[in-house]
Design a protein around this motif. Structure first.
Motif: not given
Ligand code: FAQ
Length: 311
Positions: A134, A227, A231-232
């Motif tokens: 990331m 972010r 995303m996770t």
């Protein structure tokens, strides 16, 4: 040209998205910031091999062992590209490595946590490499050419690393109860330290404002962290696991997940050398350095012989 004029022209080049190259004029602080960040990054790749190195002999089968070995070898390569990128700024690799070995230089806080079970290899790949990507995808657009180009290759390899970690956890998450518990336990232990990888909150990040202006950093610490959280979560849902944060909730207004407060006292302690494995990591690094002295000597003799032959 006066220094002020040079600085103005330099900023115009940055604003126009031009890459700065090794022989270009650059402000002394730009050079200093890059050397600091790139060398810390290189050290992180090198120390980052240690928690995983502990598991090579204990991987559950030959295939997993071969994949883990390849991943660790990639990290060594990342360290080499990054030390080379730092050297283009006029520093000596040996000096940077001496600073790491003496404990003077920083490396990522994350590598001062222990890897206790095989599931940790999954969590490191998924969360630690995930957080690294990331951050590093953004760095592919960093303003310094040699660093940006190193990051492109590193990111390709890191995405393989993340997938291999996720694959380990996916297998464990479909296993028996003990394997599922091991998977959840590793996620619980690595989640918060992974969020700390992005650095202090923007408001307490002394370098961020100038680094963003010079486009050394392209995205702020907090934004990258957000972010990563966003995303996770869906990936964690596919595993059928949970993240250890009761405050994790989708915020419709922000269009992001809210999450709980990070323990910055713990973060600062790790940075001061008081994390669970700081001493162990430095010791292992020093041993590896000392035991590898004969390899460096042999390589130097070989290089000198070749150079004499060519001359
Ligand atoms: N750990 O003002 P900021 C990987 C320090 S690679 C330790 O926000 P900056 C691959 C910071 O250095 C992981 N120290 O600083 C892999 C500064 O100290 P200084 C490494 C930290 O530089 C995966 C002070 O706090 N990635 O994992 C940390 O603008 C698996 C103030 O902070 C990179 O290095 C931390 N987490 O932003 C390998 C990426 N955070 O120098 C093996 C490149 C902050 O004044 C297995 N680096 N500090 O004494 C960056 O993007 C930036 O340097 C940040 C910090 C974002 C890390």
């Amino acid at each position: 040209m006066t220094t002020e004029e040079l600085e103005k022209k330099f900023q115009e080049r940055i604003d126009a998205e031009e890459k700065i190259e090794a022989k270009d004029w650059m402000p002394a602080d730009y050079r200093k910031t890059l050397i600091r960040q790139i060398s810390q990054h290189a050290h992180s790749e090198v120390v980052g091999m240690l928690p995983e190195g502990n598991w090579v002999t204990r991987a559950p089968n030959l295939k997993r062992k071969a994949i883990l070995l390849a991943k660790i070898q990639d990290e060594a390569g990342h360290g080499l590209y990054l030390y080379s990128a730092a050297e283009t700024l006029g520093v000596e690799r040996t000096d940077l490595i001496d600073d790491l070995n003496s404990g003077k230089a920083k490396y990522s806080s994350i590598f001062n946590y222990p890897a206790l079970t095989w599931a940790d290899m999954g969590a490191v790949g998924w969360l630690v490499d995930g957080a690294a990507i990331m951050n590093q995808v953004a760095l592919c657009r960093t303003s310094y050419g040699p660093y940006a180009r190193a990051m492109v290759r590193i990111c390709k390899e890191e995405s393989f690393h993340q997938r291999q970690g996720y694959d380990i956890l996916l297998t464990l998450s479909k296993g028996n109860d003990a394997q599922k518990r091991m998977c959840q336990d590793a996620i619980n232990r690595w989640w918060w330290p992974s969020l700390m990888m992005f650095g202090p909150p923007d408001a307490n990040s002394p370098h961020s404002a100038q680094s963003l202006k010079w486009k050394i950093k392209r995205v702020s610490n907090d934004e990258l962290r957000q972010r990563f959280v966003d995303m996770t979560i869906p990936q964690c849902n596919i595993l059928g696991m949970t993240l250890p944060d009761p405050k994790l909730v989708w915020n419709q207004d922000r269009g992001h997940h809210d999450f709980g407060e990070i323990d910055w006292v713990e973060f600062n302690n790790v940075l001061k050398g008081n994390g669970p494995c700081n001493k162990e990591r430095l010791e292992a690094r020093l041993n590896a350095h000392n035991e590898g002295a004969w390899v460096r000597e042999a390589a130097m003799v070989h290089a000198e012989k070749r150079a004499r032959k060519i001359a």
